[in-house]
Scaffold this motif. Structure first.
Motif, mmCIF file in Angstrom:
data_model
loop_
_atom_site.group_PDB
_atom_site.id
_atom_site.type_symbol
_atom_site.label_atom_id
_atom_site.label_comp_id
_atom_site.label_asym_id
_atom_site.label_seq_id
_atom_site.Cartn_x
_atom_site.Cartn_y
_atom_site.Cartn_z
ATOM 1 N N UNK A 568 13.051 22.767 -71.179
ATOM 2 C CA UNK A 568 11.818 21.989 -71.268
ATOM 3 C C UNK A 568 11.894 20.919 -72.354
ATOM 4 N N UNK A 569 12.598 21.208 -73.430
ATOM 5 C CA UNK A 569 12.676 20.271 -74.553
ATOM 6 C C UNK A 569 13.638 19.126 -74.281
ATOM 7 N N UNK A 570 14.814 19.442 -73.722
ATOM 8 C CA UNK A 570 15.875 18.442 -73.594
ATOM 9 C C UNK A 570 16.105 17.934 -72.170
ATOM 10 N N UNK A 571 15.562 18.623 -71.173
ATOM 11 C CA UNK A 571 15.932 18.252 -69.801
ATOM 12 C C UNK A 571 14.766 18.324 -68.827
ATOM 13 N N UNK A 572 13.508 18.332 -69.310
ATOM 14 C CA UNK A 572 12.366 18.488 -68.407
ATOM 15 C C UNK A 572 12.266 17.379 -67.350
ATOM 16 N N UNK A 573 12.390 16.094 -67.692
ATOM 17 C CA UNK A 573 12.186 15.043 -66.682
ATOM 18 C C UNK A 573 13.081 15.176 -65.453
ATOM 19 N N UNK A 574 14.263 15.776 -65.606
ATOM 20 C CA UNK A 574 15.174 15.886 -64.469
ATOM 21 C C UNK A 574 15.183 17.296 -63.850
ATOM 22 N N UNK A 575 14.155 18.111 -64.178
ATOM 23 C CA UNK A 575 14.099 19.469 -63.643
ATOM 24 C C UNK A 575 12.689 19.847 -63.186
ATOM 25 N N UNK A 576 12.175 19.162 -62.184
ATOM 26 C CA UNK A 576 10.821 19.476 -61.709
ATOM 27 C C UNK A 576 10.698 20.894 -61.145
ATOM 28 N N UNK A 577 11.778 21.430 -60.589
ATOM 29 C CA UNK A 577 11.712 22.780 -60.019
ATOM 30 C C UNK A 577 11.487 23.842 -61.099
ATOM 31 N N UNK A 578 12.005 23.592 -62.308
ATOM 32 C CA UNK A 578 11.773 24.527 -63.410
ATOM 33 C C UNK A 578 10.293 24.503 -63.790
ATOM 34 N N UNK A 579 9.724 23.319 -63.855
ATOM 35 C CA UNK A 579 8.293 23.196 -64.160
ATOM 36 C C UNK A 579 7.469 23.911 -63.097
ATOM 37 N N UNK A 580 7.835 23.700 -61.832
ATOM 38 C CA UNK A 580 7.097 24.354 -60.742
ATOM 39 C C UNK A 580 7.175 25.881 -60.865
ATOM 40 N N UNK A 581 8.366 26.415 -61.152
ATOM 41 C CA UNK A 581 8.539 27.873 -61.258
ATOM 42 C C UNK A 581 7.701 28.444 -62.397
ATOM 43 N N UNK A 582 7.624 27.729 -63.526
ATOM 44 C CA UNK A 582 6.825 28.195 -64.666
ATOM 45 C C UNK A 582 5.337 28.141 -64.327
ATOM 46 N N UNK A 583 4.912 27.073 -63.670
ATOM 47 C CA UNK A 583 3.500 26.968 -63.284
ATOM 48 C C UNK A 583 3.125 28.046 -62.268
ATOM 49 N N UNK A 584 4.049 28.316 -61.352
ATOM 50 C CA UNK A 584 3.786 29.306 -60.306
ATOM 51 C C UNK A 584 3.640 30.718 -60.880
ATOM 52 N N UNK A 585 4.371 31.012 -61.979
ATOM 53 C CA UNK A 585 4.331 32.361 -62.575
ATOM 54 C C UNK A 585 3.832 32.303 -64.021
ATOM 55 N N UNK A 586 2.915 31.407 -64.327
ATOM 56 C CA UNK A 586 2.518 31.209 -65.721
ATOM 57 C C UNK A 586 1.858 32.430 -66.335
#
Length: 722
Positions: A568-586
């Protein structure tokens, strides 16, 4: 004494009676001098001599009994070395010379192996020649027999090409090397100054140029993996003639060829089995490279007053291993050493085709010995590590490693450790971590849980590492393995690029699984503490045990949070699927918001969640959102993400470092691999190097009447430096 009675021959061949007499004389109590005609007659025996196993055993027992007086083992070794000297002649070598050398190495191997594995107490091989013996000084000089024979064995292996005429001799010399070095099996797992390994020590004492040539040849043997046919005209055992073998008239169906290796190295067509020289070459190399000669300090040796293991260890050191040094300094034959270091030292470095070595390792990584070789190269040879890191086809190495980890239940614990350490070493390089996400896999047919299509190698590596963590939690429960997996993921995290949806889901699920285990342990600890209040001693022990395990899981959870935080700190803009997975299981992160070890990392996750949730709310319309719609909103807003409000943490970087005594793991491990594949048995009663289950009957893993206990060694200790 010294003359051999003339015995009748049949049509120019040895009669069975002659062979019986010569072998009987070899093991008898009458000594024959080196210059006796007896030795030449013995070595000219046809290669199809057969004896029943019982007679071979009796011959070994007789030689062991009489060797102290006759020194016939030392003499046959001397003649082996002399035959090998003739075999490396620059002019044409007669087939008879190779035949005599094969006979000499056969006899040497059989009797030497019996003496080593039958030893009681100190090893007494009686390798010296009696003082009154007329030894040709121009041949032996001041060398010991073991040095003389090892120099010539190694010189033959290094300088003579494998061909139909020399194939069998090469193969049996490599077998001889394994047998001669098997004195290590009699030593303890930790090398000590009192260990007796005469042939290994002799190998270490050779000239550096010869040692370099041997290492190069063994690696070339491994890489070539040639299926060289035997020359039938040279070796009569392979002939189609009707000549009867010695003692075949005994009529025993159980009769074994006294020269044992033929039973498994020769196919019915007379061709060598697939790659036997390649396989045994790598075993010989691994034994040589991982040998550690323990030397006592001079002051302690002169003034020692105690023989305790602790004092011996404190006052001893390991001499440099020249084979390990040669392997570590090998360079790519495609490169000029001047270009690498700015000075010409090519004579001190062996040159290897790194491209062929890379490809061969990729093909052979299903074999544990190849895994250990790859580890040895990556850990010790910076030139090869650099070569691997710049390859664009890293899947050649990584896919076999990931497949082996996928099938972890069929692998030994030691093999899993080696595979994970290899991945950890590679993950220390940022270019590696970036490049694996650029290589796209069209499919992975052996991965059964899910159809993977157009997945990056980096995403797949994350999937397999998480799967290995989950397997370990349910089966092995090994903290060392767990830490290695998570450390590798932590090294990869800042460089993740477009992590797949499945890999992102598995990462969040890993945190969920560990958190549930953590909560269960915490609850169990509270319950046990409550029920054990009446017994303070029992209660304290229970609390201490459970506190230790809880602390371990706390570290695991924090490390997973560090991995997510790094993405999230160094690579968030190029990893939307990681953001989606965290939001889905927040919801899985909520219970740890106020945990003192996790709160700062959780705060960062919620900073991300708040940002994307607010943008989702601003665009929310009536009705449910599809996955694609949510992902589209996340992708768009990833471009505007600036990281406002994120707390910056020092980027984790774990490195691999061997502990000070890696030999306590590697020497037993190497010999376990050797005995599992060498094709001949070894007496378990003589093995002190590693534990053996003596309850099992029969032949298992190349050890008579035993099963080697995989995974029972001390783990290959190392330091993880974040």
């Amino acid at each position: 004494m010294g003359s051999v009675p003339s015995t009748p021959r049949k049509s120019g061949t040895f009669s069975p009676e002659t062979a019986e007499y010569l072998i009987g004389t070899l093991v008898d109590s009458q000594p024959f001098p080196l210059s006796s005609e007896f030795w030449q007659k013995l070595l000219e025996l046809p290669l199809n001599v057969q004896w029943p196993a019982r007679r071979v055993q009796q011959a070994c027992e007789l030689l062991a009994k009489n060797n102290c007086r006759t020194r016939h083992l030392a003499k046959i070794l001397f003649h082996l070395a002399c035959c090998l000297q003739q075999s490396v002649s620059s002019s044409g070598v007669s087939p008879l010379v190779y035949k005599k050398a094969v006979n000499a190495v056969y006899f040497s191997s059989i009797f030497l192996k019996y003496l080593i594995e039958s030893v009681q107490g100190d090893i007494q091989l009686y390798l010296s020649i009696e003082d009154n013996e007329a030894v040709p000084k121009d041949v032996l000089g001041d060398q010991t027999i073991e040095n003389f024979v090892m120099r010539n064995v190694l010189n033959f292996i290094a300088s003579v090409e494998v061909s139909p005429d020399t194939f069998l001799l090469h193969l049996e010399l490599l077998n001889f090397m394994i047998i001669a070095m098997s004195t290590q099996l009699l030593c303890g797992s930790s090398p000590g100054p009192n260990d007796v390994n005469p042939f290994l020590d002799a190998a270490m004492a050779q000239d550096s140029s010869l040692i370099g040539s041997v290492v190069r040849r063994l690696l070339l043997n491994f890489m070539m993996r040639s299926d060289v046919p035997f020359n039938r005209a040279t070796y009569s055992i392979l002939s189609d003639g009707s000549q009867s073998s010695v003692l075949q008239r005994v009529g025993s169906a159980a009769a074994n060829i006294v020269l044992f290796p033929f039973s498994y190295l020769v196919s019915s067509s007379g061709e060598g089995s697939k790659g036997p020289i390649a396989d045994i070459s790598i075993h010989v190399l691994l034994v040589l490279v991982h040998y550690h000669k323990c030397v006592m300090s001079e002051d302690y040796a002169n003034n020692k007053s105690s023989t305790s293991d602790f004092l011996l260890k404190e006052n001893s050191h390991f001499s440099e291993n020249p084979y390990c040094k040669a392997l570590e300094h090998a360079i790519d034959c495609e490169l000029d050493r001047v270009d690498i270091e700015g000075n010409a030292h090519s004579a001190q470095h062996i040159k290897l085709p790194f491209a062929l070595l890379f490809d061969t390792l990729g093909i052979c990584l299903a074999d544990e010995a190849a895994v250990l070789l790859l580890y040895s190269l990556l850990q010790g040879n910076s030139a090869f590590l650099e070569y691997v890191l710049v390859r664009t086809d890293l899947d050649t190495l990584l896919m076999p490693i990931l497949e082996a980890l996928y099938n972890a239940s069929t692998r030994t614990a030691n093999q899993i450790y080696m595979l994970l350490i290899i991945l950890l070493i590679l993950s220390q390089d940022s270019s590696f971590n970036a490049s694996i996400h650029k290589l796209i896999l069209t499919g992975v047919p052996w991965y059964k849980e899910r159809l993977l299509h157009q997945t990056s190698l980096g995403s797949f590596m994350v999937i397999i590492l998480i799967r290995t963590v989950q397997y370990n939690l349910s089966k092995l429960r090994d903290v060392y393995l767990q830490t290695t997996c998570l450390a590798t993921l932590a090294n990869m995290a800042p460089h993740v690029h477009r992590l797949s949806a499945y890999a992102s889901q598995r990462l969040v699920s890993l945190f969920d699984m560990l958190s549930r285990k953590y909560n269960k342990l915490a609850e169990h600890k509270d319950n046990k503490l409550h029920t054990a209040k009446g017994n303070s001693f029992e209660g304290n022990n229970l609390v201490e045990d459970m506190s230790t395990e809880l602390h371990i899981y706390t570290d695991f959870l924090r490390l997973v949070l560090e991995i997510i935080n790094a993405i999230l700190t160094y690579a968030l803009p190029r990893n939307p699927e990681v953001v989606y997975a965290i939001m889905h299981r927040q919801e899985v992160f909520q219970p740890f918001k106020n945990h003192p070890r996790f709160n700062e990392l959780i705060d960062n996750i919620y900073t991300v969640l708040d940002f994307f949730n607010s943008h989702m709310d601003a665009q929310r319309e009536n009705g449910d959102w599809s996955v694609n719609e949510v992902l589209q909103v996340i992708t768009v807003n990833c471009r505007s993400w600036r990281g406002d409000g994120m707390k910056m943490f020092t980027q984790l970087r774990f490195t691999y470092e061997q502990e000070s005594h890696p030999e306590e793991f590697f020497i037993p491990y190497v010999w376990q691999l050797v005995l599992s594949h060498c094709g001949f048995s070894f007496n378990t009663g003589a093995i002190n190097l590693f534990p053996v289950d003596l309850q099992t009957e029969g032949l298992e893993n190349g050890v008579v009447g035993s099963t080697l206990q995989n995974g029972d060694f001390d783990k290959p200790e190392y330091q993880l430096d974040p």
